[in-house]
Design an enzyme around this catalytic site. Sequence first.
Site, PDB file in Angstrom:
ATOM      1  N   GLY A   6      -8.792  23.278  16.159  1.00 21.79           N
ATOM      2  CA  GLY A   6     -10.016  23.750  16.793  1.00 21.79           C
ATOM      3  C   GLY A   6     -10.006  23.608  18.301  1.00 21.79           C
ATOM      4  O   GLY A   6     -11.044  23.724  18.950  1.00 21.79           O
ATOM      5  N   LYS A  42     -14.116  25.575   6.240  1.00 21.29           N
ATOM      6  CA  LYS A  42     -14.845  24.365   6.650  1.00 21.29           C
ATOM      7  C   LYS A  42     -16.335  24.512   6.294  1.00 21.29           C
ATOM      8  O   LYS A  42     -16.649  25.112   5.268  1.00 21.29           O
ATOM      9  CB  LYS A  42     -14.611  24.084   8.140  1.00 21.29           C
ATOM     10  CG  LYS A  42     -13.103  24.078   8.480  1.00 21.29           C
ATOM     11  CD  LYS A  42     -12.776  23.516   9.818  1.00 21.29           C
ATOM     12  CE  LYS A  42     -11.254  23.534  10.004  1.00 21.29           C
ATOM     13  NZ  LYS A  42     -10.818  22.884  11.230  1.00 21.29           N
ATOM     14  N   SER A  65      -5.048  25.771  15.167  1.00 19.96           N
ATOM     15  CA  SER A  65      -5.187  26.905  16.086  1.00 19.96           C
ATOM     16  C   SER A  65      -4.195  28.037  15.798  1.00 19.96           C
ATOM     17  O   SER A  65      -3.680  28.655  16.724  1.00 19.96           O
ATOM     18  CB  SER A  65      -5.082  26.441  17.544  1.00 19.96           C
ATOM     19  OG  SER A  65      -6.134  25.539  17.847  1.00 19.96           O
ATOM     20  N   GLU A  81     -10.380  16.142   9.168  1.00 18.34           N
ATOM     21  CA  GLU A  81     -11.820  15.958   9.392  1.00 18.34           C
ATOM     22  C   GLU A  81     -12.418  15.005   8.359  1.00 18.34           C
ATOM     23  O   GLU A  81     -13.350  14.259   8.658  1.00 18.34           O
ATOM     24  CB  GLU A  81     -12.525  17.335   9.393  1.00 18.34           C
ATOM     25  CG  GLU A  81     -12.178  18.097  10.671  1.00 18.34           C
ATOM     26  CD  GLU A  81     -12.162  19.604  10.544  1.00 18.34           C
ATOM     27  OE1 GLU A  81     -12.686  20.151   9.564  1.00 18.34           O
ATOM     28  OE2 GLU A  81     -11.589  20.244  11.459  1.00 18.34           O
ATOM     29  N   GLU A  83      -0.927  19.303  10.020  1.00 19.43           N
ATOM     30  CA  GLU A  83      -1.981  19.701  10.944  1.00 19.43           C
ATOM     31  C   GLU A  83      -2.106  18.636  12.027  1.00 19.43           C
ATOM     32  O   GLU A  83      -2.855  17.657  11.852  1.00 19.43           O
ATOM     33  CB  GLU A  83      -3.315  19.850  10.206  1.00 19.43           C
ATOM     34  CG  GLU A  83      -3.292  20.924   9.135  1.00 19.43           C
ATOM     35  CD  GLU A  83      -4.679  21.518   8.894  1.00 19.43           C
ATOM     36  OE1 GLU A  83      -4.805  22.734   9.039  1.00 19.43           O
ATOM     37  OE2 GLU A  83      -5.613  20.764   8.608  1.00 19.43           O
ATOM     38  N   HIS A  85      -7.871  16.384   4.479  1.00 25.14           N
ATOM     39  CA  HIS A  85      -7.974  17.077   5.771  1.00 25.14           C
ATOM     40  C   HIS A  85      -8.337  16.063   6.859  1.00 25.14           C
ATOM     41  O   HIS A  85      -9.082  15.110   6.605  1.00 25.14           O
ATOM     42  CB  HIS A  85      -9.038  18.177   5.689  1.00 25.14           C
ATOM     43  CG  HIS A  85      -9.002  19.085   6.871  1.00 25.14           C
ATOM     44  ND1 HIS A  85      -9.602  18.746   8.060  1.00 25.14           N
ATOM     45  CD2 HIS A  85      -8.398  20.267   7.070  1.00 25.14           C
ATOM     46  CE1 HIS A  85      -9.378  19.714   8.943  1.00 25.14           C
ATOM     47  NE2 HIS A  85      -8.652  20.652   8.365  1.00 25.14           N
ATOM     48  N   ASN A 113      -9.184  27.957   5.625  1.00 32.72           N
ATOM     49  CA  ASN A 113     -10.139  26.867   5.432  1.00 32.72           C
ATOM     50  C   ASN A 113     -11.413  27.206   6.196  1.00 32.72           C
ATOM     51  O   ASN A 113     -11.420  27.171   7.423  1.00 32.72           O
ATOM     52  CB  ASN A 113      -9.516  25.560   5.939  1.00 32.72           C
ATOM     53  CG  ASN A 113     -10.481  24.397   5.887  1.00 32.72           C
ATOM     54  OD1 ASN A 113     -11.567  24.499   5.314  1.00 32.72           O
ATOM     55  ND2 ASN A 113     -10.100  23.282   6.491  1.00 32.72           N
TER      56      ASN A 113
END
Length: 220
Positions: free
Chosen positions: A148, A8, A178, A78, A142, A76, A6
Amino acid sequence: MIIAGNWKMFRGPEPSALAGLDAIVCPPYTRLRECVEAGLMTYAQNVHWESEGAYTGEISAPMLLELGVAGSLVGHSERRQYFGETDETVAKRTRAALTAGLKVIACVGELRAERESGETENVLRRQLSVLEPHPNLVLAYEPVWAIGTGLTATPEMAQEAHAFIKSLLDAPVLYGGSVKADNAAGLLAQPDVDGALVGGASLDVESFKAICQAAERTRS
Ligand code: 13P
């Protein structure tokens, strides 16, 4: 074993550098065509539930299919944290994308505070309650606190969460958060870890290739 990168909102590596790799790439929309043309298995990072309409800034499943895109991430963390994505919109996006013929990687995972207060299973149960099994549906676990941050779930924590997820919904489950070249093998060795969704380390060609090689070794 599925490895997906991904990118991003990063430009990402040159697609030609990844040619021949047995992996999925999820570049920003502006690089989808390049990735498809380089022969990569290419997924979008999001997809709208309507096929067209007055939805400024959105992209539909038929538009992605027209480009040769094979699938999309959905939900996701985010998107959930910063863009108002809810379980209901995740369900709508997932259902529409699968119906249109895209593959979907639907993402679930708990916040740090939720894990610390023992809410992980309740959160996963709620997030999964809106999804149904489908041959083209893959899930990604996730944990938000591992994204991150350099904090990875231990292989045992990932295994426990993946087994719980599979007890609720029958689908392959990728781990994300990660994942790096040096921790991939331990995570991928777990029986219910069916692959990895890689963020930061997928932007570096050598790191991403090393993770793909770790998956290859786990397969054999
Ligand atoms: P990192 O690998 O950078 O933690 O990102 C994980 C992720 O969000 C993949 O979708």
